[in-house]
Design an enzyme around this catalytic site. Structure first.
Site, PDB file in Angstrom:
ATOM      1  N   ASP A 336       0.854  -1.173   0.000  1.00  0.00           N
ATOM      2  CA  ASP A 336       0.000   0.000   0.000  1.00  0.00           C
ATOM      3  C   ASP A 336       0.901   1.236   0.000  1.00  0.00           C
ATOM      4  OD1 ASP A 336      -2.373   1.453   0.116  1.00  0.00           O
ATOM      5  OD2 ASP A 336      -2.290   1.598   2.286  1.00  0.00           O
ATOM      6  N   LYS A 337       0.378   2.368  -0.447  1.00  0.00           N
ATOM      7  CA  LYS A 337       1.187   3.584  -0.524  1.00  0.00           C
ATOM      8  C   LYS A 337       1.100   4.409   0.745  1.00  0.00           C
ATOM      9  CE  LYS A 337      -0.283   7.232  -2.691  1.00  0.00           C
ATOM     10  NZ  LYS A 337      -0.229   8.267  -1.608  1.00  0.00           N
TER      11      LYS A 337
END
Length: 928
Positions: A336-337
């Site tokens: 995930d960012k």
């Protein structure tokens, strides 16, 4: 208990209904709330508003499950038959072996669960609700559908709400949608097919209010919320096995069939030769016991447990022991960012003012950093100064320092504006005091701007280098500052400030070019303007700023990548691991972050959006997931599909994340990695591993430890199985030739459990080799025992067979004492095993290098030395103590016999060097 009505409510698209329709469907009263009687009735109907944790297995069941191994079945059955035949000593020893193995596994599993329990902290949240016309604070678990919940900045949304009122309400939904920027909320009905991330009239459980106020009708609680529905999909999914458990299961089943076949053959041939059933059953049991690596499950468990402890020291807590090895074999990491690869703190990185472009160093809300492109000791250009001041004054947030860390109270975007001004030496508190606010127009999504009216004062104490000239033009002594979208600001301006602060005709083409340049870098761009007004104006409305604004400048900001995450990604790539970003954020921002982090494949950043993925069939998706490195605006179901697509291609997938939307993919992945601090409870429950420092860089450390664990497991297998092979060959050939067994079943158990465990467990403490992160991941399709490893096992097994058989026959023919012959054969085998152990360990290689004159530390290899010492002491007790003589049918040895038993160690030296060339690479380094 939840009724069927709850399920039908879930299907209602509340975001597509008006407030009145929602209130009618739930019998809610937005003005007075529910009555006490209604609350009691609904609590009985829907249950408490909390996600019920899935109960764990009781301790007694977890202990019994330790016996659920095919190879242990043979031991248990052999013990029963031994007891039936009256050999109670043999039966008790065999059963004791299985119990010891179960205890080791149970203790280590309990330790892992204890680490999770220690990490989890029960947090009781409260909410403000309207009941019987009164606002009251109650525990969130007491909220029911139809309640009216009041929201204000800093609140955690306790349930899914259809918003009734919204006053500048902004909600951080990153944990659910992946969107890094808080969402401006409204109350108007939306189209029924509006995606979750764009439902502006809804507030979902688990999200946080960052700014403004509002209220809403509770439309779903507990398991019926969006969070709860994701949690249910997790529980409904099959608990997948890991590559290590799958390989061990396959190996165990294959070995089981081989053992049963050979034991049956031995029994049948012996009976066919006219030998007694009792004698041949002893041979069959001895063969089965010799072929079963009884110590291997214990050694594997201990090796994995040590890996757990090492990872815990490096901020990674393992929930399932096989996950240690699985992470070491990962071929792809899907990350995930927001908050995982990035700081989760908006940061201004570019400013355009007065026709000049400036870059800003530093990350997050910390004031550390500087505005570049300024000469040494140069004061701020007036236009740049005005741009920073506009960002500070047209602002409703503030920064606070907590635990040596700067945090924003309010909107993250506004926090970034405060931080960049602070880097220029401009104090928000002093500026607000010097130039007080008189009125404001809050930001509204339909207008896309915020405006504040200020009375101009002296700026002398505001910050170093600020312009102190009067801010008047004729009768004008007040100023309006405006910040908002570029489109909203430029449409209202005809002039702009030059670098000296003088108004000139606006150069729209240049401004738009700068906006495009910032956008390509993934920056979120805000525009700033001002307008001087007369001294008699004490309020501001939309008409005041429709025209004649003077454009000041642009500020471009982004949630930047963590510096340590960039290094970790680079190291993972050097280790042959693909890193892919899967996020709910915009594709432009995601691609820009990927470029900064070096997430490239074949020199480019291939990116896909969720809408594109939704239109792909499985074949197209498989190709996209192979080519792409960025997947943006991805829904939770699509994250799950992406992980499955990678697994279908044979990849070992590690999925990192901290949000609720990551949970299904975390559970599906071969190894799910959640954030222990910032991560949601649902994500932590779904994961196999937790990062206690919420740092992606710890992934690299965990991969390194995982690879070390796998290397140490290979060493353990290479050490244990050859003795089983030698024993089995010896017993099988002896039984088929109708000769006395050179080694009895209880003596086999001693070698396989006591001696093997004493010398093999220290291999679990072997330090990592220097080149562990400079090689590609092993082939996930590679069996547990590869071709080279099998050849090595067979070669050493043949040597052990010759040794046991030869020593037994030689001593028996010379002395006529079968007991002495068996004892000396066993001691000779152990002597050869010590040499073999040194050949595959760091200690042996370190000793060899010291002999060659190289200074090599052996401090990290003391476990092997202690293991050898323990094995020697145990073998002395095995043959010299009368109690052991009676129990295991051994005989004491004199000094001459001991020295004779040491002779097989000599031919083992060249053989070990010959067959262990690749294992030797593990022991020091590829260069050592």
């Amino acid at each position: 208990m939840t009724t069927t009505a709850t399920g039908s409510q879930l299907e209602r698209q509340y975001h597509g209904l008006s407030v009145g329709e929602v209130a009618n469907s739930l019998n809610a009263n937005p003005e007075r709330g529910l009555t006490a009687a209604e609350v009691k009735q609904r609590l009985n109907q829907y249950g408490e508003n909390e996600l019920k944790a899935k109960p764990g297995k009781p301790a007694w069941l977890r202990f019994l499950l330790q016996f659920n191994q095919p190879l242990l079945y043979i031991l248990l059955i052999a013990g029963i038959i031994k007891a039936f035949l009256g050999s109670w000593t043999n039966a008790l020893v065999i059963w004791g072996v299985t119990v010891i193995n179960a205890i080791i596994g149970f203790v280590q599993e309990s330790k892992a669960e204890g680490a999770i329990a220690a990490l989890a902290q029960a947090v009781t949240t409260e909410a403000t609700v309207l009941r019987d016309g009164q606002k009251i604070r109650i525990p969130s678990k007491e909220i029911v559908p139809g309640d009216i919940v009041m929201l204000t900045s800093g609140d955690k949304v306790p349930a899914d709400l259809r918003l009734v009122n919204s006053r500048n309400l902004q909600v951080d939904e990153s944990a659910l949608t992946g969107e890094s920027v808080p969402v401006e909320k409204s109350t108007a009905p939306l189209q029924p097919d509006t995606p979750l991330a764009e439902r502006l009239n809804m507030a979902y459980a688990g999200s946080f209010v960052t700014f403004g106020q509002g209220s809403g009708i509770v439309v779903a609680t507990a398991g019926n919320t969006e969070v709860g529905r994701i949690s249910q999909t997790i529980e409904q999914r099959t608990n997948l096995s890991t590559p290590l458990t799958r390989k061990f299961d396959k190996f165990s089943r294959t070995l089981l069939y081989v053992i049963l076949g050979l034991a049956a053959l031995t029994l049948a041939v012996g009976l066919g030769q006219g030998q007694t059933f009792a004698g041949m059953f002893e041979a069959a049991v001895a063969l089965a016991v010799s072929a079963i690596p009884e110590g291997l499950p214990a050694v594997v468990t201990v090796t994995l447990a040590i890996g757990v402890n090492r990872m815990a020291r490096r901020h990674a807590i393992i929930r399932k022991l096989p996950a240690v090895e699985t992470l070491g074999g990962a071929t792809v990491i899907c990350s995930d960012k927001t908050g995982t690869l990035t700081e989760n703190q908006m940061t201004v990185q570019a400013i355009y003012a007065g026709g000049d472009r400036f870059t800003v160093s530093g990350t997050g809300y910390s004031p550390e950093g500087e505005i570049r492109e300024l000469g040494e000791n140069q004061s701020l250009p007036v236009a740049l100064q005005e741009c920073l001041i506009a960002g500070l004054l047209c602002n409703d947030s503030r920064l606070e320092e907590k635990n040596d860390r700067w945090v924003v109270v309010g909107d993250p975007t506004e926090g970034a504006l405060i931080a960049v001004a602070k880097k220029a030496g401009i104090s928000q508190s002093e500026l607000v005091e010097s130039i007080p606010r008189l009125d404001a127009i809050p930001f509204e999504s339909q207008f896309q701007y915020m405006a504040t009216l200020h009375e101009v004062g002296s700026r002398e104490s505001v910050g170093a280098g600020l312009e102190t000239r009067p801010y008047r033009s004729g009768e004008e002594s007040k100023v309006i500052y405006v910040k908002g979208s570029v489109e909203a600001i430029l449409s209202r301006t005809r002039q702009m400030l030059d670098k000296n602060g003088n108004p000139i005709a606006i150069n729209r083409a240049e401004v738009e070019q700068q906006v495009e340049l910032m956008a390509k870098q993934g920056l979120r761009v805000l525009a700033f303007a001002k307008k001087a007004v007369g001294d008699n104006q004490n309020s501001v409305d939309h008409d005041d700023i429709e025209t004649d604004l003077v454009f000041i400048g642009l500020q471009g900001m982004i949630d930047p990548p963590r510096a340590e995450a960039i290094a970790a990604v680079r190291n993972c790539q050097s280790a042959g691991i693909d890193v892919k970003m899967i996020t709910g954020d915009h594709i432009t921002t995601a691609r820009a972050i990927a470029e900064r982090m070096g997430l490239q494949k074949d020199g480019k950043v291939e990116a896909f959006e969720g809408q594109q993925l939704a239109q792909m069939d499985d074949r197209q998706l498989a190709q996209a997931v192979e080519d792409g490195v960025v997947f943006a605006r991805v829904a939770p179901a699509q994250k799950l599909r992406l992980v499955e697509a990678l697994q279908s291609k044979g990849e070992i997938v590690a999925m990192t994340g901290d949000g609720v939307n990551d949970a299904p993919a975390l559970r599906q992945a071969d190894i799910g990695v959640a954030m222990g601090g910032a991560g949601t409870d649902v994500a932590r429950e779904a994961a196999d591993m937790l990062l206690t420092d919420d740092n992606f860089a710890s992934i690299e450390a965990a991969v390194e430890e995982g690879r070390t664990v796998y290397q140490n497991l290979r060493k353990a297998i290479a050490f244990i199985l050859p003795v089983n092979g030698g024993e089995s060959m010896t017993i099988l050939i002896s039984a088929l030739l109708a000769r006395d067994l050179p080694i009895l079943s209880l003596q086999v158990l001693w070698l396989n459990m006591v001696n093997s465990v004493a010398m093999t467990v220290p291999l679990a403490f072997e330090p990592k080799s220097e080149g562990v992160m400079h090689s590609s991941p092993r082939n996930p399709r590679e069996p547990l025992i590869s071709g080279k490893l099998l050849q090595r096992i067979l070669a050493i097994s043949v040597f052990n067979w010759i040794l046991i058989f030869g020593f037994f026959e030689g001593v028996r023919q010379n002395t006529g004492d079968v007991t002495l012959a068996r004892t000396m054969a066993i001691q000779a085998l152990v002597a050869a095993r010590i040499v073999y152990l040194l050949s595959i360990s760091h200690l042996g290689k370190a000793i060899a290098l010291r002999i060659r004159g190289r200074r090599v530390s052996i401090g990290e290899t003391k476990a092997i030395g202690l293991g050898i010492l323990a094995a020697v002491v145990l073998q002395i007790v095995f043959s010299q103590w009368s109690v052991m003589n009676n129990l295991f049918a051994t005989a004491p040895l004199n000094l001459q016999q001991w020295l004779i038993c040491l002779l097989p160690a000599l031919p083992m030296i060249p053989l070990a060097i010959l067959v262990n060339s690749d294992l030797a690479a593990f022991s020091i380094s590829k260069n050592g």
